[in-house]
Design a protein around this motif. Structure first.
Motif, PDB file in Angstrom:
ATOM      1  N   ALA A  51       0.831  -1.207   0.000  1.00 36.91           N
ATOM      2  CA  ALA A  51       0.000   0.000   0.000  1.00 36.91           C
ATOM      3  C   ALA A  51       0.861   1.250   0.000  1.00 36.91           C
ATOM      4  N   ARG A  52       1.953   1.219   0.757  1.00 30.56           N
ATOM      5  CA  ARG A  52       2.842   2.390   0.818  1.00 30.56           C
ATOM      6  C   ARG A  52       3.447   2.677  -0.546  1.00 30.56           C
ATOM      7  N   LEU A  53       3.913   1.623  -1.244  1.00 31.91           N
ATOM      8  CA  LEU A  53       4.515   1.815  -2.556  1.00 31.91           C
ATOM      9  C   LEU A  53       3.488   2.278  -3.581  1.00 31.91           C
ATOM     10  N   ARG A  54       2.253   1.752  -3.462  1.00 34.39           N
ATOM     11  CA  ARG A  54       1.213   2.186  -4.391  1.00 34.39           C
ATOM     12  C   ARG A  54       0.853   3.651  -4.185  1.00 34.39           C
ATOM     13  N   ARG A  55       1.091   4.143  -2.999  1.00 34.23           N
ATOM     14  CA  ARG A  55       0.855   5.568  -2.744  1.00 34.23           C
ATOM     15  C   ARG A  55       2.108   6.385  -3.026  1.00 34.23           C
ATOM     16  N   HIS A  56       3.047   5.761  -3.745  1.00 35.26           N
ATOM     17  CA  HIS A  56       4.285   6.434  -4.155  1.00 35.26           C
ATOM     18  C   HIS A  56       5.121   6.893  -2.959  1.00 35.26           C
ATOM     19  N   PRO A  75     -18.811  -1.544  -0.869  1.00 33.58           N
ATOM     20  CA  PRO A  75     -17.526  -1.778  -0.208  1.00 33.58           C
ATOM     21  C   PRO A  75     -17.008  -3.199  -0.366  1.00 33.58           C
ATOM     22  N   TYR A  76     -17.865  -4.141  -0.774  1.00 30.13           N
ATOM     23  CA  TYR A  76     -17.387  -5.499  -1.021  1.00 30.13           C
ATOM     24  C   TYR A  76     -16.393  -5.548  -2.170  1.00 30.13           C
ATOM     25  N   ARG A  77     -16.439  -4.545  -3.037  1.00 29.69           N
ATOM     26  CA  ARG A  77     -15.547  -4.540  -4.198  1.00 29.69           C
ATOM     27  C   ARG A  77     -14.228  -3.833  -3.914  1.00 29.69           C
ATOM     28  N   LEU A  78     -14.044  -3.364  -2.710  1.00 22.23           N
ATOM     29  CA  LEU A  78     -12.823  -2.636  -2.378  1.00 22.23           C
ATOM     30  C   LEU A  78     -11.625  -3.572  -2.304  1.00 22.23           C
ATOM     31  N   ASP A  79     -10.507  -3.099  -2.812  1.00 25.25           N
ATOM     32  CA  ASP A  79      -9.217  -3.766  -2.634  1.00 25.25           C
ATOM     33  C   ASP A  79      -8.558  -3.111  -1.420  1.00 25.25           C
ATOM     34  N   LEU A  80      -8.330  -3.891  -0.365  1.00 25.60           N
ATOM     35  CA  LEU A  80      -7.850  -3.321   0.892  1.00 25.60           C
ATOM     36  C   LEU A  80      -6.493  -2.636   0.753  1.00 25.60           C
ATOM     37  N   THR A  81      -5.746  -2.975  -0.295  1.00 27.82           N
ATOM     38  CA  THR A  81      -4.424  -2.358  -0.455  1.00 27.82           C
ATOM     39  C   THR A  81      -4.503  -0.990  -1.133  1.00 27.82           C
ATOM     40  N   GLU A  82      -5.686  -0.599  -1.606  1.00 27.24           N
ATOM     41  CA  GLU A  82      -5.787   0.622  -2.392  1.00 27.24           C
ATOM     42  C   GLU A  82      -6.260   1.841  -1.603  1.00 27.24           C
ATOM     43  N   PHE A  83      -6.623   1.668  -0.335  1.00 32.57           N
ATOM     44  CA  PHE A  83      -7.109   2.808   0.433  1.00 32.57           C
ATOM     45  C   PHE A  83      -6.673   2.681   1.891  1.00 32.57           C
ATOM     46  N   ASP A  84      -6.739   3.806   2.596  1.00 30.47           N
ATOM     47  CA  ASP A  84      -6.347   3.840   4.001  1.00 30.47           C
ATOM     48  C   ASP A  84      -7.542   3.662   4.923  1.00 30.47           C
ATOM     49  N   LEU A  85      -8.628   4.407   4.655  1.00 32.16           N
ATOM     50  CA  LEU A  85      -9.829   4.360   5.477  1.00 32.16           C
ATOM     51  C   LEU A  85     -11.047   4.425   4.563  1.00 32.16           C
TER      52      LEU A  85
END
Length: 302
Positions: A87-92, A135-145
């Motif tokens: 997640a950190r790397l995806r957020r650059h 929210p079922y379609r959310l990828d947990l690595t793509e968001f913080d909250l």
């Protein structure tokens, strides 16, 4: 890395972690969007790789073996660290960026009014909005909250825990002044069903917010309405409401600014305590960033 030292496949480790946490192939499958048999096959493959059993069947489900219990703690920590770093790397690598996942309605109606104050107080935090109805379609690595209406015990997106934003919330019938100018006051629930246009949400995720349930919970007589406008997007229906096309069910706290400013008004006096509450969804097993903790504290003070 030699074959003997090769790590097990990642999908096997994810299936093992979820199964050990839930003590159930079925619940692990729901979380991972896999069938029960697919999870069972992943566990069998991992057991063959490790050369030992990982679970034993008990009357109320599964129980990890002693070796599996220790392995679970190691795998859980590694998967969490891997998710955090991904997640950190995806957020650059920007620790000052906060990605909020929410529905288009909450983003446009509620967050758009409150975020400017947060940004004024914390100008160093860059906000990114990820809008998705379900929210079922959310990828947990793509968001913080996340910010969604959450129905405890019935609509629990996997891997997330919920903190209520509004302790009390009512569901009310609302329309625009433009609608009443052209169609008249609603008057009674019976008149609503016979003489007015109901805006109806067709969405399996939000099927706990329906006109029929609202009427029945308030002990009002229900029958199929004469006129309806249907859509599978609440935001589309709310925009139609603001444009004077009909009457919709809405959350009083969420629409508080629209009601206070006169863009919407209550079509009927009845109010039903909401089963779902606006909630902050927090990914489990993840270390919150400083920006996430700052937003969490700010939200709790609203």
């Amino acid at each position: 890395m030699s074959g003997r030292d090769a790590l097990p496949p990642l999908q096997c480790l994810k299936a093992f972690e979820a199964t050990a946490r839930h003590c159930s192939f079925t619940q692990a499958g729901r979380e991972l969007n896999l069938t029960q048999s697919a999870v069972s096959r992943q566990i069998k493959r991992l057991e063959e790789d490790l050369g030992r059993p990982l679970f034993e069947r008990v009357p109320d489900g599964l129980r990890p073996t002693p070796a599996a219990d220790h392995y679970y703690r190691v795998v859980r920590r590694l998967l969490r660290d891997l998710a955090d770093e991904t997640a950190r790397l995806r957020r650059h690598g920007d620790d000052h960026q906060l990605t909020l996942a929410t529905s288009p309605t909450i983003a446009s109606i509620w967050l758009s009014r409150h975020l400017p104050e947060f940004q004024r107080q914390h100008p160093h935090i860059e906000i990114r909005l990820l809008t998705m109805e379900d929210p079922y379609r959310l990828d947990l690595t793509e968001f913080d909250l996340g910010l969604y209406y959450h129905l405890e015990g019935q609509v629990d997106p996997p891997g997330l825990m919920a903190e209520t934003v509004f302790d009390e919330e009512n569901v009310i019938a609302v329309c625009s002044p433009h609608y009443t100018r052209h169609h008249g006051e609603v008057g009674t629930p019976e008149a609503l069903l016979r003489q007015h246009t109901l805006l109806v949400l067709e969405d399996h995720f939000n099927d706990w917010l329906t006109w029929q349930d609202w009427f029945k919970a308030l002990e009002l007589t229900w029958h199929e309405p004469t006129h309806c406008l249907r859509a599978n997007s609440y935001q589309v229906l709310l925009n139609a409401t603001l444009a004077g096309q009909g009457i919709i069910l809405g959350w009083e706290q969420l629409l508080a600014d629209e009601l206070r400013q006169g863009h919407l008004l209550r079509a009927l006096p009845q109010a039903l305590p909401s089963l779902g509450k606006l909630s902050l969804l927090i990914p489990q097993h993840r270390h919150l960033t400083q920006a996430s903790r700052t937003f969490q504290r700010w939200l709790a003070r609203l």
